[in-house]
Design a protein around this motif. Structure first.
Motif, short mmCIF file in Angstrom:
data_model
loop_
_atom_site.label_atom_id
_atom_site.label_comp_id
_atom_site.label_asym_id
_atom_site.label_seq_id
_atom_site.Cartn_x
_atom_site.Cartn_y
_atom_site.Cartn_z
N GLU A 88 0.03 -33.64 39.84
CA GLU A 88 -1.06 -34.00 38.94
C GLU A 88 -0.69 -35.24 38.11
OE1 GLU A 88 -4.45 -34.39 36.74
OE2 GLU A 88 -4.17 -33.23 38.58
N LEU A 89 0.53 -35.26 37.57
CA LEU A 89 0.98 -36.41 36.79
C LEU A 89 1.09 -37.66 37.67
CD1 LEU A 89 3.62 -34.68 34.50
CD2 LEU A 89 1.35 -35.51 33.84
N LYS A 90 1.55 -37.48 38.90
CA LYS A 90 1.65 -38.59 39.85
C LYS A 90 0.26 -39.18 40.10
CE LYS A 90 2.88 -39.72 44.60
NZ LYS A 90 3.30 -39.21 45.90
N ALA A 91 -0.73 -38.33 40.29
CA ALA A 91 -2.11 -38.79 40.52
C ALA A 91 -2.62 -39.57 39.32
CB ALA A 91 -3.02 -37.60 40.81
N GLY A 136 4.17 -48.37 32.05
CA GLY A 136 4.75 -48.61 30.74
C GLY A 136 4.26 -47.67 29.66
N ALA A 137 3.22 -46.89 29.96
CA ALA A 137 2.66 -45.98 28.96
C ALA A 137 3.55 -44.75 28.81
CB ALA A 137 1.25 -45.55 29.35
N LEU A 138 3.59 -44.24 27.61
CA LEU A 138 4.34 -43.04 27.30
C LEU A 138 3.59 -41.82 27.82
CD1 LEU A 138 6.80 -41.96 25.68
CD2 LEU A 138 5.29 -41.83 23.70
N LEU A 139 4.29 -40.96 28.56
CA LEU A 139 3.68 -39.71 29.01
C LEU A 139 3.57 -38.78 27.80
CD1 LEU A 139 4.48 -40.80 31.85
CD2 LEU A 139 5.04 -38.46 32.43
N ILE A 141 9.00 -33.51 35.59
CA ILE A 141 9.36 -34.86 35.16
C ILE A 141 10.57 -35.36 35.94
CG2 ILE A 141 10.24 -36.20 33.21
CD1 ILE A 141 8.36 -34.48 31.42
N ALA A 142 11.53 -34.48 36.22
CA ALA A 142 12.69 -34.87 37.01
C ALA A 142 12.27 -35.28 38.42
CB ALA A 142 13.70 -33.71 37.07
N ALA A 143 11.31 -34.58 39.00
CA ALA A 143 10.80 -34.94 40.33
C ALA A 143 10.14 -36.31 40.30
CB ALA A 143 9.82 -33.88 40.83
N LEU A 144 9.40 -36.60 39.23
CA LEU A 144 8.76 -37.92 39.10
C LEU A 144 9.81 -39.02 38.91
CD1 LEU A 144 5.76 -37.01 36.75
CD2 LEU A 144 5.68 -37.49 39.21
N ARG A 145 10.87 -38.68 38.17
CA ARG A 145 11.95 -39.64 37.96
C ARG A 145 12.63 -39.96 39.29
NH1 ARG A 145 13.47 -37.57 33.30
NH2 ARG A 145 14.77 -35.99 34.24
N GLU A 146 12.89 -38.93 40.10
CA GLU A 146 13.51 -39.12 41.41
C GLU A 146 12.63 -39.97 42.33
OE1 GLU A 146 14.88 -35.60 43.43
OE2 GLU A 146 15.67 -34.78 41.55
N ALA A 147 11.32 -39.84 42.18
CA ALA A 147 10.38 -40.61 43.00
C ALA A 147 10.19 -42.03 42.48
CB ALA A 147 9.03 -39.89 43.06
N GLY A 148 10.82 -42.33 41.32
CA GLY A 148 10.71 -43.68 40.76
C GLY A 148 9.40 -43.94 40.04
N LEU A 149 8.67 -42.88 39.68
CA LEU A 149 7.38 -43.05 39.01
C LEU A 149 7.49 -43.08 37.49
CD1 LEU A 149 5.30 -40.70 41.28
CD2 LEU A 149 5.05 -43.17 41.10
N VAL A 150 8.58 -42.53 36.94
CA VAL A 150 8.78 -42.53 35.49
C VAL A 150 10.24 -42.83 35.18
CG1 VAL A 150 6.94 -40.83 35.06
CG2 VAL A 150 9.28 -40.04 35.31
N THR A 151 10.45 -43.22 33.95
CA THR A 151 11.80 -43.39 33.44
C THR A 151 11.86 -42.74 32.07
OG1 THR A 151 13.54 -45.00 32.94
CG2 THR A 151 11.30 -45.67 32.43
N THR A 152 12.97 -42.09 31.76
CA THR A 152 13.12 -41.40 30.48
C THR A 152 14.16 -42.13 29.65
OG1 THR A 152 12.55 -39.28 31.51
CG2 THR A 152 13.67 -39.20 29.39
N GLU A 153 13.80 -42.41 28.41
CA GLU A 153 14.71 -43.04 27.46
C GLU A 153 15.06 -42.00 26.41
OE1 GLU A 153 13.16 -46.73 25.95
OE2 GLU A 153 12.38 -47.28 27.92
N HIS A 154 16.35 -41.70 26.29
CA HIS A 154 16.82 -40.67 25.37
C HIS A 154 16.29 -40.92 23.95
CE1 HIS A 154 19.31 -37.49 23.82
NE2 HIS A 154 19.78 -38.31 22.90
N ARG A 171 13.32 -41.32 22.99
CA ARG A 171 12.08 -42.10 22.92
C ARG A 171 10.97 -41.51 23.75
NH1 ARG A 171 12.94 -48.13 23.66
NH2 ARG A 171 10.98 -48.16 22.56
N GLY A 172 11.31 -40.88 24.88
CA GLY A 172 10.27 -40.27 25.70
C GLY A 172 10.33 -40.73 27.15
N THR A 173 9.31 -40.36 27.88
CA THR A 173 9.21 -40.68 29.30
C THR A 173 8.04 -41.63 29.50
OG1 THR A 173 10.16 -38.55 29.90
CG2 THR A 173 8.95 -39.70 31.62
N TYR A 174 8.30 -42.72 30.22
CA TYR A 174 7.30 -43.76 30.44
C TYR A 174 6.99 -43.89 31.93
CZ TYR A 174 8.53 -45.21 25.73
OH TYR A 174 8.76 -45.24 24.38
N ALA A 175 5.73 -44.21 32.23
CA ALA A 175 5.37 -44.54 33.61
C ALA A 175 6.10 -45.83 33.97
CB ALA A 175 3.86 -44.72 33.73
N THR A 176 6.70 -45.88 35.14
CA THR A 176 7.49 -47.03 35.55
C THR A 176 6.60 -48.18 35.97
OG1 THR A 176 9.20 -45.52 36.34
CG2 THR A 176 9.31 -47.77 37.13
#
Length: 140
Positions: free
Chosen positions: A17-20, A30-33, A54-67, A69-74
């Motif tokens: 759902e988040l990927k969609a 660049g938007a914050l999830l 979120i970890a699955a999205l990170r592995e797919a390269g769709l998001v990045t998490t900044e300690h 600060r939060g998780t952003y769409a890549t």
């Protein structure tokens, strides 16, 4: 998410759902999830399940998490859109907040912000320009 999706782990349903949302532009590059607490309430899932998604999205390269600060769409660079002649280009730069941005972020004029610009061209002609801004974390 009230409707069960049999045969799929709960975290995968949430990740899909988040990927969609990311791929459709509902959550722009660049938007914050939303925060984990908001996602747990929205999807009626445990915190660990949301973290797995979120970890699955990170592995797919769709998001990045900044300690802290939060998780952003890549941001995606030069991606091909559904139309073969469509291309998206993303750029980032530091900018100083003008009066309007300062008022929106409730900071002083001149405060450092990250500006992200996403430009979409179709057959060479500019179709859309989307700019997003976020506060930079200052070292203390």
């Amino acid at each position: 998410m009230p409707t069960p999706h049999y045969g799929q782990p709960r975290y995968r349903v949430i990740a899909d759902e988040l990927k969609a949302r990311i791929e459709s532009g509902f959550i722009p590059p660049g938007a914050l999830l939303p925060a984990e607490s908001a996602l747990t309430a929205q999807f009626q899932a445990a915190r660990g399940t949301v973290r797995q998604a979120i970890a699955a999205l990170r592995e797919a390269g769709l998001v990045t998490t900044e300690h802290g600060r939060g998780t952003y769409a890549t941001p995606r660079r030069h991606e091909r859109g559904p139309d073969e002649g469509s291309e998206t280009e993303t750029q980032q730069r530091h900018v100083a907040a003008d009066a309007e941005l300062a008022a929106l972020f409730a900071v002083e004029v001149g405060t450092a912000l990250m500006e992200q610009q996403r430009l979409t061209r179709t057959n060479g002609a500019v179709g859309t320009v989307v700019r997003t801004y976020r506060l930079l974390q200052t070292e203390r």
